[in-house]
Enzyme design. Structure first.
Site: not given
Ligand code: IDP
Ligand code: MG
Length: 141
Positions: A49, A112, A9, A115, A126
């Site tokens: 997403y 974070n 990212k 992805h 994807e």
């Molecule tokens: P993942 O990346 O671990 O698969 P997902 O639940 O698919 O997590 O969420 C996609 C991305 O959305 C996350 O990597 C994060 O950057 C963002 N995200 C998920 N939940 C939250 C939240 O509660 N607050 C802010 N950003 C979030």
């Molecule tokens: Mg995810």
């Protein structure tokens, strides 16, 4: 042998962590079979997403992922989907275990670093968003 889609990212590139992250994935035995640097547009981000549409963080997520270039990659290996997910760590870096990419290196849930597709079926979908069939290679050891 399984394949999975990985994105480094914007924060990974901005913080100079691309090499470290790729190295950690290669360290688990995963091999790069496709890779490109690009800036995602809103349309692609919304397709990636799609399942998060309507959630409170959706707009911020789209803005973050399109804000600056990313590296898209396909990694191959035994159990690649789970192996990548385990190496990434929990979505929220505060909950991610030490030793994982997010646990060791990520700042917060919106930044974070990485992805990874979360099932084999989604990985294939994807991968098709980012790569043509010709851009995904077969390695000859
Ligand atoms: P993942 O990346 O671990 O698969 P997902 O639940 O698919 O997590 O969420 C996609 C991305 O959305 C996350 O990597 C994060 O950057 C963002 N995200 C998920 N939940 C939250 C939240 O509660 N607050 C802010 N950003 C979030
Ligand atoms: Mg995810």
């Amino acid at each position: 042998m399984q394949r999975t889609l990985v994105l480094l990212k914007p924060d990974a590139l901005q913080r100079g962590l691309a090499g470290e992250i790729i190295s950690r994935l290669e360290g688990r035995g995963l091999k790069i079979v496709a890779m490109k640097m690009m800036q995602m547009d809103e349309e692609l981000a919304k397709r990636l997403y799609e399942i998060h549409k309507g959630k409170s963080f959706f707009q911020g997520l789209i803005e973050q992922i399109t804000s600056s270039p990313i590296i898209a990659a396909v990694f191959e290996g035994e159990n690649a989907v789970e192996l990548v997910r385990g190496t990434m760590g929990e979505t929220d870096p505060a909950l991610a275990m030490p030793g994982t990419i997010r646990g060791d290196l990520a700042l917060d849930i919106g930044r974070n670093l990485i992805h990874g597709a979360d099932s084999e079926e989604i990985a294939e979908k994807e991968s098709e968003l980012f790569f043509s069939a010709k851009e995904i290679f077969r390695l000859h050891p």
